[in-house]
Design a protein around this motif. Sequence first.
Motif, PDB file in Angstrom:
ATOM      1  N   GLY A   1      -1.735   6.550   5.290  1.00 15.81           N
ATOM      2  CA  GLY A   1      -1.294   5.176   5.088  1.00 15.81           C
ATOM      3  C   GLY A   1      -0.388   4.647   6.171  1.00 15.81           C
TER       4      GLY A   1
ATOM      5  N   ASP B   1       0.884  -1.168   0.000  1.00 17.52           N
ATOM      6  CA  ASP B   1       0.000   0.000   0.000  1.00 17.52           C
ATOM      7  C   ASP B   1       0.916   1.210   0.000  1.00 17.52           C
ATOM      8  N   ARG B   2       0.623   2.214   0.767  1.00 16.77           N
ATOM      9  CA  ARG B   2       1.487   3.396   0.791  1.00 16.77           C
ATOM     10  C   ARG B   2       2.825   3.136   1.469  1.00 16.77           C
TER      11      ARG B   2
ATOM     12  N   LEU C   1      -4.530  -6.809  -1.726  1.00 15.49           N
ATOM     13  CA  LEU C   1      -5.021  -5.496  -2.156  1.00 15.49           C
ATOM     14  C   LEU C   1      -4.929  -5.315  -3.666  1.00 15.49           C
ATOM     15  N   HIS C   2      -4.251  -6.251  -4.353  1.00 14.53           N
ATOM     16  CA  HIS C   2      -4.017  -6.107  -5.795  1.00 14.53           C
ATOM     17  C   HIS C   2      -4.477  -7.357  -6.541  1.00 14.53           C
TER      18      HIS C   2
ATOM     19  N   LYS D   1       0.076  -7.797   2.334  1.00 12.94           N
ATOM     20  CA  LYS D   1      -1.135  -7.167   1.790  1.00 12.94           C
ATOM     21  C   LYS D   1      -1.255  -7.371   0.280  1.00 12.94           C
TER      22      LYS D   1
END
Length: 355
Positions: free
Chosen positions: A231, A123-124, A154-155, A151
């Motif tokens: 984030g 993420d960030r 998330l994609h 994570k």
Amino acid sequence: MHLSTMGWDTFFEDQKKALKKVNGRLARVTGLQKNHVRIHDGEEEVVVKARGRIVRGHGKNTLFPVPGDFVIEKDGVVTRVFARKNQLVRGAAGRRGKLDAAPKAKQVIASNIDTVFIVTGLDRDYNLRRIERYLTLIYNSNMAPVVILNKADLHDDPAPFKAEVEEIAVDVPVHLISSTDGSGVDALAPYISEGKTVCLMGSSGAGKSSLVNAIAGDEIRIVGEVSDFDGKGMHTTTTRDMIFLASGGMIIDNPGIREISLSDEEGGVKDTFPDIEDLAAGCRFNDCSHQQEPGCNVIRAVEEGTLAPDRLFNFLKMRLELTFLSDRDAKTADRIEKEKWRDVAKYLKDAKKRT
């Protein structure tokens, strides 16, 4: 549980034999609580104190116990810290970007580690340059890094992130995982087999606590929320703790690191940037700074698009930072005062323009 399943091996057994007599019980440090130390002897975990001369740095044995250490404890007091196989060290926090006042102090995070997991959220939190700094810190500490890209859920297709990291983390294992749905977590088992110790490093919100829970199969670490605004995560983990797993392996969880301050060893840069070192072998001059010299093979690679300018800049920046720290002890106070950060900042600014 026995000490042998907690990482005790011939390295420590030889030290024990050299003592001839062990006046106390052997144990491994599992955590710190202010001036107190948590230890486990294979049967129970207790909180004890560290002897004054160890804490203050007097006498022959001046190591302050950290998670991962093997120690001797007697009457509720740690009286000896065994020599370490390795130790994860970073520069004292709060001084990054202030090279003219760089401290001599170092912070030992953990010791006797087999593998360090660099945990990065997709993420960030995702940042290649930060990963390079982590790699340098770990190589300087003589430890083996593994990059965990958390994570991944998330994609739809997280594979490009893995390929991108593999390009800058040469010969370093990179794993895509999701602590949320458990995908990819099983691939981490070989690093945490019986007697093996893994240490986690990463920013707050990267998912270290969630990863520990996913590996352990239980909610043993508190998980915090990540802000939608920036984030970043809260420091849900505030202490360094050794967690014992059903596999017989151990994980040392760490609070999130906001500032990756390097210690004064230079070797890690070469290990982190082997591609630049290989390119440098083709430079016209042996002492090429890779900034403006004619016949610089590194600059040529940037111009041809085979080396990212940001990667070269990060290499130059960390090399300068480590050289400064390494030389600092040999410099007089007057000379250090003259070498102000403005000169270093100008050097880096000019280097970035040229690359």
